[in-house]
Every structure is written in C-alpha cells, then in structure tokens.
Design a protein around this motif. Structure first.
Motif, PDB file in Angstrom:
ATOM      1  N   PRO A 163       0.825  -1.215   0.000  1.00 30.14           N
ATOM      2  CA  PRO A 163       0.000   0.000   0.000  1.00 30.14           C
ATOM      3  C   PRO A 163       0.862   1.270   0.000  1.00 30.14           C
ATOM      4  N   GLY A 164       0.534   2.180  -0.903  1.00 27.44           N
ATOM      5  CA  GLY A 164       1.248   3.459  -0.986  1.00 27.44           C
ATOM      6  C   GLY A 164       2.591   3.384  -1.697  1.00 27.44           C
ATOM      7  N   LYS A 165       3.012   2.188  -2.120  1.00 26.45           N
ATOM      8  CA  LYS A 165       4.308   2.040  -2.788  1.00 26.45           C
ATOM      9  C   LYS A 165       4.149   2.009  -4.305  1.00 26.45           C
ATOM     10  N   HIS A 166       5.254   2.336  -4.980  1.00 22.35           N
ATOM     11  CA  HIS A 166       5.270   2.364  -6.438  1.00 22.35           C
ATOM     12  C   HIS A 166       6.372   1.453  -6.957  1.00 22.35           C
ATOM     13  N   ILE A 167       6.297   1.137  -8.263  1.00 19.40           N
ATOM     14  CA  ILE A 167       7.324   0.267  -8.847  1.00 19.40           C
ATOM     15  C   ILE A 167       8.701   0.948  -8.744  1.00 19.40           C
ATOM     16  N   ALA A 168       8.718   2.285  -8.716  1.00 23.15           N
ATOM     17  CA  ALA A 168       9.991   2.995  -8.535  1.00 23.15           C
ATOM     18  C   ALA A 168      10.626   2.647  -7.185  1.00 23.15           C
ATOM     19  N   ASP A 169       9.797   2.398  -6.175  1.00 24.89           N
ATOM     20  CA  ASP A 169      10.324   2.001  -4.864  1.00 24.89           C
ATOM     21  C   ASP A 169      10.950   0.598  -4.938  1.00 24.89           C
ATOM     22  N   VAL A 170      10.319  -0.290  -5.709  1.00 25.04           N
ATOM     23  CA  VAL A 170      10.861  -1.642  -5.886  1.00 25.04           C
ATOM     24  C   VAL A 170      12.206  -1.561  -6.618  1.00 25.04           C
ATOM     25  N   ASN A 171      12.248  -0.718  -7.637  1.00 25.90           N
ATOM     26  CA  ASN A 171      13.487  -0.532  -8.409  1.00 25.90           C
ATOM     27  C   ASN A 171      14.623  -0.070  -7.494  1.00 25.90           C
ATOM     28  N   LYS A 172      14.321   0.916  -6.655  1.00 25.89           N
ATOM     29  CA  LYS A 172      15.328   1.459  -5.746  1.00 25.89           C
ATOM     30  C   LYS A 172      15.741   0.411  -4.695  1.00 25.89           C
ATOM     31  N   TRP A 173      14.770  -0.318  -4.191  1.00 26.80           N
ATOM     32  CA  TRP A 173      15.023  -1.331  -3.144  1.00 26.80           C
ATOM     33  C   TRP A 173      15.983  -2.408  -3.663  1.00 26.80           C
ATOM     34  N   VAL A 174      15.804  -2.785  -4.928  1.00 23.65           N
ATOM     35  CA  VAL A 174      16.645  -3.844  -5.497  1.00 23.65           C
ATOM     36  C   VAL A 174      17.987  -3.297  -5.984  1.00 23.65           C
ATOM     37  N   THR A 175      17.956  -2.184  -6.722  1.00 24.15           N
ATOM     38  CA  THR A 175      19.185  -1.729  -7.390  1.00 24.15           C
ATOM     39  C   THR A 175      20.064  -0.857  -6.500  1.00 24.15           C
ATOM     40  N   GLN A 176      19.494  -0.247  -5.463  1.00 20.44           N
ATOM     41  CA  GLN A 176      20.304   0.657  -4.637  1.00 20.44           C
ATOM     42  C   GLN A 176      20.346   0.282  -3.165  1.00 20.44           C
ATOM     43  N   GLU A 177      19.348  -0.463  -2.693  1.00 23.58           N
ATOM     44  CA  GLU A 177      19.288  -0.712  -1.247  1.00 23.58           C
ATOM     45  C   GLU A 177      19.618  -2.161  -0.887  1.00 23.58           C
ATOM     46  N   GLY A 178      20.076  -2.956  -1.863  1.00 20.35           N
ATOM     47  CA  GLY A 178      20.477  -4.334  -1.572  1.00 20.35           C
ATOM     48  C   GLY A 178      19.358  -5.193  -1.003  1.00 20.35           C
ATOM     49  N   MET A 179      18.112  -4.852  -1.328  1.00 21.27           N
ATOM     50  CA  MET A 179      16.940  -5.611  -0.879  1.00 21.27           C
ATOM     51  C   MET A 179      16.850  -5.660   0.643  1.00 21.27           C
ATOM     52  N   LYS A 180      17.393  -4.635   1.288  1.00 21.25           N
ATOM     53  CA  LYS A 180      17.319  -4.594   2.761  1.00 21.25           C
ATOM     54  C   LYS A 180      16.100  -3.770   3.193  1.00 21.25           C
ATOM     55  N   GLY A 181      15.565  -4.096   4.352  1.00 22.51           N
ATOM     56  CA  GLY A 181      14.392  -3.392   4.845  1.00 22.51           C
ATOM     57  C   GLY A 181      13.130  -3.994   4.272  1.00 22.51           C
ATOM     58  N   PRO A 182      11.979  -3.473   4.699  1.00 21.98           N
ATOM     59  CA  PRO A 182      10.709  -4.067   4.261  1.00 21.98           C
ATOM     60  C   PRO A 182      10.535  -3.942   2.751  1.00 21.98           C
ATOM     61  N   PRO A 183      10.163  -5.038   2.063  1.00 19.20           N
ATOM     62  CA  PRO A 183       9.979  -4.958   0.613  1.00 19.20           C
ATOM     63  C   PRO A 183       8.792  -4.069   0.250  1.00 19.20           C
ATOM     64  N   PRO A 184       8.959  -3.191  -0.748  1.00 19.12           N
ATOM     65  CA  PRO A 184       7.852  -2.320  -1.180  1.00 19.12           C
ATOM     66  C   PRO A 184       6.838  -3.044  -2.054  1.00 19.12           C
ATOM     67  N   GLY A 185       7.062  -4.320  -2.274  1.00 15.43           N
ATOM     68  CA  GLY A 185       6.130  -5.103  -3.075  1.00 15.43           C
ATOM     69  C   GLY A 185       6.603  -6.534  -3.089  1.00 15.43           C
ATOM     70  N   ALA A 186       5.722  -7.449  -3.500  1.00 12.16           N
ATOM     71  CA  ALA A 186       6.081  -8.870  -3.538  1.00 12.16           C
ATOM     72  C   ALA A 186       5.832  -9.429  -4.931  1.00 12.16           C
ATOM     73  N   PRO A 187       6.816 -10.133  -5.494  1.00 14.52           N
ATOM     74  CA  PRO A 187       6.574 -10.758  -6.788  1.00 14.52           C
ATOM     75  C   PRO A 187       5.503 -11.843  -6.657  1.00 14.52           C
ATOM     76  N   ILE A 188       4.617 -11.925  -7.668  1.00 14.63           N
ATOM     77  CA  ILE A 188       3.585 -12.967  -7.626  1.00 14.63           C
ATOM     78  C   ILE A 188       3.768 -13.991  -8.743  1.00 14.63           C
ATOM     79  N   ASP A 189       4.486 -13.660  -9.760  1.00 18.89           N
ATOM     80  CA  ASP A 189       4.877 -14.581 -10.845  1.00 18.89           C
ATOM     81  C   ASP A 189       5.545 -13.739 -11.911  1.00 18.89           C
ATOM     82  N   GLY A 190       5.765 -14.319 -13.076  1.00 21.92           N
ATOM     83  CA  GLY A 190       6.442 -13.609 -14.157  1.00 21.92           C
ATOM     84  C   GLY A 190       7.186 -14.601 -15.017  1.00 21.92           C
ATOM     85  N   MET A 191       8.114 -14.080 -15.814  1.00 22.79           N
ATOM     86  CA  MET A 191       8.864 -14.947 -16.726  1.00 22.79           C
ATOM     87  C   MET A 191      10.331 -14.599 -16.603  1.00 22.79           C
TER      88      MET A 191
END
Ligand code: CU
Length: 286
Positions: free
Chosen positions: A211-239
């Motif tokens: 809630p209240g998070k954007h894909i930009a937050d996920v991008n930052k969490w993965v590419t700049q924050e080393g996936m540390k701290g609460p995830p701004p979103g959860a993957p549900i599937d994909g390819m």
C-alpha cells in the motif's frame, strides 16, 4: 558475473496465437507438469524431461526469494563447458547460452508456474537472485544444475501430473526498454502470453505493490538498497530471462490493487539493470 544475463515473434503473430487458441481450445490439450523445489541454496529438479509444451511449477521451500531461469546450451555445449566459461567472471555471456524463460519469482512458501515450449537439447537451470545484503547470486551458492530435454516422449518426472495447456487471454511484449500489454488486466485470472521482441534479453517480474508504494520504490530497493528493509512489493509470478524471439505463458490471479512489471536483466552496454533504463510499468486493477 555474466550469468546475471537473465532475462518476439511479431505482435501480429501474438494476436493470431491468442485468437486461435481462444477459438480452438474448447478442449485444452494435456501437457506435462514438472515440479521443481527451491531451497536455500539448491534445486530439487528432474535431470531429464521430454521436449514440447511443459508447465514448470516452482515450489519455494526456502527462506529466500528464488526463481528458476532456464537456459539452453546451444552448439552442442554441455554443463561442463558452461562451468569452464564461468571461471572468468569478466567474460561476456557466451553466445551459445540462450535464455528461454522459467517461473519468476517465488517468495518463501509460494508456488508459481510458467509454461514453455522447449526443444530437445542441453539446458541449465539457475537462480540469479541475490539475498538481502549479499549481492552473491544464488547460482554461485549451488542453485545451478543441468537439465536434459529429450526428443523422446514419455520421459516423465516420477509422479508427474498432466495439466491443461494454458489458454492465453492477454499478450505481453518485452522490448528495449518496456512492457506492452495487449489490453488492461482485470481482477481474477489473467493468462499472459509473453514474447521478447528484443533486441536484448529481458525478464518480467510481476509485483504486487505494498500500500502506498510504487514500482519505482521496488526498483530502488533492489538496485540501490540491496533488498534490505521491508519490501515495497512482492513478486507474484512472471517470466525469467527470455532471448529475443522466445515466448512463454504465465498466469496471475489478481485482486484489486496496484501492480508493477519490472526487468532486472543487465544491459548489454552499461551492465545496469534494465529497470534503470526505464523498463518498469505500473497499473491499477479495480
Ligand atoms: Cu529487460
């Protein structure tokens, strides 16, 4: 770390594919289901499967995020050739290593699926995802192993079930650098036929945003924050990574909310994740 090379047929072809399967698939064909368990840090997977349409089910028994990226070893190359090529971490990915998709990505306890049409050959399965605070991709901790796809039919996994071949309801095009859906997704089940129009390899990770998070937050969490701290979103599937021209099918069961698509495949030129080149998308399901 060239193996972070994770991950179209023309769109006209895609539309035709979706239409024809919608029209003719009143009796869906049965295809094999191959189940793979991911642990921290190993796969429990069959060594040999049959060529053809197959649904891969990835069950995450671990405590970390995992996916299963399937790559074909072309030109007669073997797993030993790949291991030799991996000894030089600065070498570019070998041209004979071709990304063909896979379930992407399962949070701990989750089960996800991807359906692929694999031709006979030597393949490898790997997880390129790192752990929070540790950039070492999981394949370097043991999550990589060979998979033989046999031209012989009936090479079934012990106890394997047959399942209905999925009937796509929407088409997703991947390209440098973006995602294009053929129509908006709706609440409930959406069966997504994915194609990579290239030219580079791409992946699709379908994320339910917090809630209240954007894909930009996920991008930052993965590419700049080393996936540390609460995830701004959860993957549900994909390819997982697809080379240009490769296709696959995955299904998402959506509830109202905000979702995103993102690609972390490394760029051929600057090696930055494609998400940093704008390969993200966000949308709301009502
Ligand atoms: Cu990409």
């Amino acid at each position: 770390m060239f193996l972070k090379t994770v991950p179209v047929i023309l769109f006209v072809g895609a539309a035709a594919f979706v239409t024809s399967s919608t029209v003719h698939d009143t009796h869906a064909a049965k295809i094999p289901l191959v189940t793979v368990h991911a642990k921290d840090f190993a796969f429990d997977a069959p060594k040999t499967i049959s060529a053809g349409m197959t649904t891969f089910k990835l069950v995450n028994d671990g405590k970390m995020l995992h996916h299963m990226s399937i790559m074909k070893l072309e030109q007669g190359k073997t797993f030993a050739d790949l291991q030799a090529a991996m000894k030089d971490p600065n070498a570019p990915p070998p041209a004979w290593l071709v990304s063909v998709g896979g379930p992407n990505a399962a949070i701990p306890g989750n089960t996800i699926e991807a359906t692929l049409n694999l031709e006979a050959g030597n393949y490898v399965i790997a997880c390129f995802i790192p752990s929070p605070g540790d950039p070492t991709p999981h394949f370097a901790k043991g999550m990589i192993q060979p998979l033989t796809v046999s031209a012989a039919s009936g090479v079934a996994q012990a106890g394997a079930a047959m399942v209905d071949a999925p009937t796509p309801t929407v088409h997703l095009e991947l390209k440098d650098y973006g995602f294009t859906l053929s129509k908006p997704l709706h609440a409930g089940k959406n069966v997504i036929h994915v194609m990579n129009d290239g030219p580079q390899d791409h992946e699709a990770i379908f994320v339910k945003l917090a809630p209240g998070k954007h894909i930009a937050d996920v991008n930052k969490w993965v590419t700049q924050e080393g996936m540390k701290g609460p995830p701004p979103g959860a993957p549900i599937d994909g390819m997982a990574g697809l080379a240009k021209g490769r296709t696959g099918i995955f299904t998402v069961d959506l509830t109202p909310g905000t979702y995103g698509l993102i690609c972390f495949a490394p760029d051929a030129k600057d090696h930055k994740e494609h998400s940093l080149h704008g390969m993200t998308s966000e949308f709301t399901v009502r």
